[in-house]
Design a protein around this motif. Sequence first.
Motif, short mmCIF file in Angstrom:
data_model
loop_
_atom_site.label_atom_id
_atom_site.label_comp_id
_atom_site.label_asym_id
_atom_site.label_seq_id
_atom_site.Cartn_x
_atom_site.Cartn_y
_atom_site.Cartn_z
N ALA A 210 -5.51 7.79 6.83
CA ALA A 210 -6.70 7.52 6.02
C ALA A 210 -6.37 7.49 4.53
CB ALA A 210 -7.78 8.56 6.29
N SER A 211 -5.22 8.01 4.15
CA SER A 211 -4.83 8.03 2.73
C SER A 211 -4.16 6.73 2.27
CB SER A 211 -3.92 9.22 2.44
OG SER A 211 -2.60 8.99 2.91
N LEU A 212 -4.00 5.76 3.18
CA LEU A 212 -3.39 4.48 2.80
C LEU A 212 -4.27 3.77 1.78
CD1 LEU A 212 -1.19 2.31 3.14
CD2 LEU A 212 -2.56 1.37 5.02
N ASP A 213 -3.67 3.37 0.68
CA ASP A 213 -4.40 2.70 -0.40
C ASP A 213 -3.67 1.40 -0.76
OD1 ASP A 213 -5.84 1.92 -2.63
OD2 ASP A 213 -5.20 3.61 -3.88
N THR A 214 -4.35 0.27 -0.54
CA THR A 214 -3.79 -1.03 -0.90
C THR A 214 -4.47 -1.61 -2.14
OG1 THR A 214 -5.32 -2.31 0.48
CG2 THR A 214 -3.27 -1.54 1.53
N ARG A 215 -5.31 -0.81 -2.77
CA ARG A 215 -6.07 -1.21 -3.95
C ARG A 215 -7.12 -2.28 -3.63
NH1 ARG A 215 -3.75 0.72 -8.92
NH2 ARG A 215 -1.77 1.74 -8.48
N ASN A 216 -7.58 -2.28 -2.38
CA ASN A 216 -8.64 -3.18 -1.96
C ASN A 216 -9.44 -2.42 -0.90
OD1 ASN A 216 -10.03 -5.09 -0.19
ND2 ASN A 216 -9.01 -6.70 -1.37
N ALA A 217 -10.60 -1.89 -1.27
CA ALA A 217 -11.38 -1.01 -0.39
C ALA A 217 -11.74 -1.68 0.94
CB ALA A 217 -12.64 -0.52 -1.11
N LYS A 218 -12.13 -2.96 0.89
CA LYS A 218 -12.51 -3.66 2.12
C LYS A 218 -11.30 -3.79 3.06
CE LYS A 218 -14.91 -7.74 3.76
NZ LYS A 218 -15.59 -8.98 3.39
N ARG A 219 -10.14 -4.14 2.50
CA ARG A 219 -8.94 -4.25 3.31
C ARG A 219 -8.55 -2.88 3.88
NH1 ARG A 219 -5.02 -7.24 0.27
NH2 ARG A 219 -4.91 -5.43 -1.07
N ASP A 220 -8.62 -1.83 3.04
CA ASP A 220 -8.27 -0.49 3.51
C ASP A 220 -9.17 -0.06 4.67
OD1 ASP A 220 -6.37 -0.48 1.53
OD2 ASP A 220 -7.47 0.89 0.21
N GLY B 2 0.83 -1.20 0.00
CA GLY B 2 0.00 0.00 0.00
C GLY B 2 0.86 1.25 0.00
N THR B 3 0.26 2.35 -0.39
CA THR B 3 0.96 3.64 -0.37
C THR B 3 0.11 4.67 0.36
OG1 THR B 3 0.04 4.25 -2.52
CG2 THR B 3 2.21 3.23 -2.53
N PHE B 4 0.79 5.61 0.97
CA PHE B 4 0.13 6.73 1.63
C PHE B 4 0.09 7.88 0.63
CE2 PHE B 4 1.74 4.19 5.10
CZ PHE B 4 0.69 4.21 6.01
N ALA B 5 -1.12 8.31 0.27
CA ALA B 5 -1.27 9.37 -0.73
C ALA B 5 -0.99 10.75 -0.15
CB ALA B 5 -2.67 9.33 -1.34
N ALA B 6 -1.18 10.93 1.14
CA ALA B 6 -1.01 12.24 1.75
C ALA B 6 0.18 12.20 2.73
CB ALA B 6 -2.27 12.67 2.48
N VAL B 7 1.27 12.81 2.31
CA VAL B 7 2.50 12.86 3.09
C VAL B 7 2.96 14.31 3.15
CG1 VAL B 7 4.88 12.03 3.28
CG2 VAL B 7 3.14 10.58 2.23
N THR B 8 3.31 14.78 4.35
CA THR B 8 3.84 16.13 4.51
C THR B 8 5.11 16.07 5.33
OG1 THR B 8 2.52 16.55 6.49
CG2 THR B 8 1.55 17.22 4.38
#
Length: 172
Positions: free
Chosen positions: A60-70, A34-40
């Motif tokens: 909340a910006s973590l995206d593993t390409r699986n909505a249920k898992r996220d 997964g990747t974090f889309a929002a990083v500062t």
Amino acid sequence: MTVAVETGLWQLDATASTVAVRHRTMWGLVNVKGTFAAVTGTGEVRPDGSAVGTITLDVASLDTRNAKRDEHLRSADFFDVANHPEITFSVRSAELRDGDSVHVVGQLTARGVSRPKSLTARLVGADADALTLDTEFTVDREQFGMGWNQLGMMRGHATIAATLRFTRTAAA
């Protein structure tokens, strides 16, 4: 750090930076990524060449390409985003060693739990206006209260990989 890295304040370029996580699940058979889309982040290079700073991830910006898992990862079983929306890494000291190797000492805070963390990054690019660091390190998620492990499916440490590009902040 080096002659090319100017002293002063630096700002993370979120569009040119990535923070990813991977962990083996399903008894080591599946590698979840997964990747974090929002990083500062911000940093300061001091006159002695050392650096300090902070990197913040919006969990909340973590995206593993699986909505249920996220959704499950955001729940109280793992990151507990409702109560702990951010992961922070506060860099207390970063020093260039052995060419492009950067020794980093800091504190990682996830799910309201803070632990000391040392790691090695690599300075992969630096000039008067920008610098880029690459790093990869492991984290024991159980040390941060993320012990959910149904049927023993999740073993070992999570691996964090980051490419962080900082740009020089204009003097005020």
